[in-house]
Design an enzyme around this catalytic site. Structure first.
Site, mmCIF file in Angstrom:
data_model
loop_
_atom_site.group_PDB
_atom_site.id
_atom_site.type_symbol
_atom_site.label_atom_id
_atom_site.label_comp_id
_atom_site.label_asym_id
_atom_site.label_seq_id
_atom_site.Cartn_x
_atom_site.Cartn_y
_atom_site.Cartn_z
ATOM 1 N N SER A 1 16.143 40.992 -44.558
ATOM 2 C CA SER A 1 16.737 40.875 -42.880
ATOM 3 C C SER A 1 17.054 39.346 -42.678
ATOM 4 C CB SER A 1 16.436 41.889 -42.441
ATOM 5 O OG SER A 1 16.653 40.941 -40.643
ATOM 6 N N MET B 1 17.127 53.945 -40.035
ATOM 7 C CA MET B 1 16.297 53.409 -39.674
ATOM 8 C C MET B 1 14.778 53.655 -39.386
ATOM 9 S SD MET B 1 17.936 50.586 -38.638
ATOM 10 C CE MET B 1 16.852 49.920 -37.354
HETATM 11 C C1 DX5 Z 1 16.364 45.919 -36.037
HETATM 12 C C2 DX5 Z 1 17.032 45.258 -37.344
HETATM 13 C C3 DX5 Z 1 16.478 44.932 -38.852
HETATM 14 C C4 DX5 Z 1 15.679 43.605 -39.212
HETATM 15 C C5 DX5 Z 1 13.638 43.946 -39.487
HETATM 16 O O1 DX5 Z 1 17.394 46.814 -35.672
HETATM 17 O O2 DX5 Z 1 18.403 46.038 -38.341
HETATM 18 O O3 DX5 Z 1 17.173 44.555 -40.114
HETATM 19 O O4 DX5 Z 1 15.773 42.402 -38.956
HETATM 20 O O5 DX5 Z 1 12.775 43.302 -38.864
HETATM 21 P P1 DX5 Z 1 11.854 44.049 -38.961
HETATM 22 O O6 DX5 Z 1 11.264 43.706 -39.897
HETATM 23 O O7 DX5 Z 1 11.004 42.649 -38.884
HETATM 24 O O8 DX5 Z 1 11.129 44.970 -38.817
#
Ligand code: DX5
Ligand code: ZN
Length: 220
Positions: free
Chosen positions: A12, A141
């Protein structure tokens, strides 16, 4: 997806250096990323803002890898054409952000793109029962969306339920998990049925020379 299916890693770019996005994308491409996960936030659906379609369009020339675009925006149908034109490959919308999810998924597919739905932690797997035939990706999520670096919420039962729904559907549908994914929880997520691991902070840490090692640790 069965646990034996090849796992894809989708870094991401929310955790990348935004002043160097093109360079960062080249670095994770070279480090073995399968998809490039791109988080679009509107400051309304989620309490944070990132960027919109013009940035994605400019990033498109830095890699040929799949652009996995995660829209955390209200009424995404209003801006869909911008994300289609920008060069997205997979367009994932939140089921909670539109009153007409079925129609929106039809529109994404009619535009020649793969269609995904993201589910917030409180949204049940069963909410997708009537749109399964329109899906190419389900994004679970495992944090409340809006920020990188949050603690992972374990939802492996929900992931297993969705994996069973995908099996019943009898087609390849990516089952992706996003939020707090790291080397410690990756194997459990894969066993539960995940085949795409989205990871921000656990990939973009310790400098670009570590990206490949960070990605390999997630594959297990
Ligand atoms: C959060 C995003 C994710 C985020 C994940 O709302 O959708 O894609 O970048 O970040 P990490 O892996 O640090 O939890
Ligand atoms: Zn995301």
């Amino acid at each position: 997806m069965s646990p034996s299916k090849t796992v894809k890693i989708a870094p991401s770019i929310l955790s990348a250096n935004f002043a160097e996005l093109g360079t960062e994308i080249r670095a994770i491409d070279a480090a073995g990323a399968d998809y490039i996960h791109i988080d679009v936030m509107d400051g309304q659906f989620v309490p944070n803002l990132t960027f919109g379609a013009p940035v994605i369009k400019d990033l498109r020339r830095y890699t040929d890898k799949v652009f996995d675009v995660h829209l955390m925006i209200n009424t995404p149908e209003k801006l869909l054409h911008n994300f289609v034109d920008a060069g997205s490959d997979i367009i994932t919308v939140h089921g909670e952000a539109t009153a007409h999810l079925h129609r929106l998924l039809q529109s994404i597919r009619a535009a020649g793109k793969k269609a995904g739905v993201a589910l917030n932690p409180a949204t049940p797997a069963e909410s997708l029962a009537h749109v399964m035939p329109l899906l190419d990706m389900i994004l679970v999520m495992t944090v409340n969306p809006g920020f990188g670096g949050q603690s992972h919420i374990p939802l492996n039962d929900k992931i297993s339920t969705l994996a069973a729904m995908i099996k019943d559907e009898g087609r390849d549908i990516d089952l992706s998990v996003d939020g707090g994914v790291n080397a410690d929880n990756a194997q459990g997520l894969i066993t539960a049925g995940t085949n795409v691991l989205v990871a921000g902070s656990s990939v973009f840490k310790d400098g670009a020379e570590k990206y490949q090692e960070n990605i390999e640790k997630l594959r297990g």
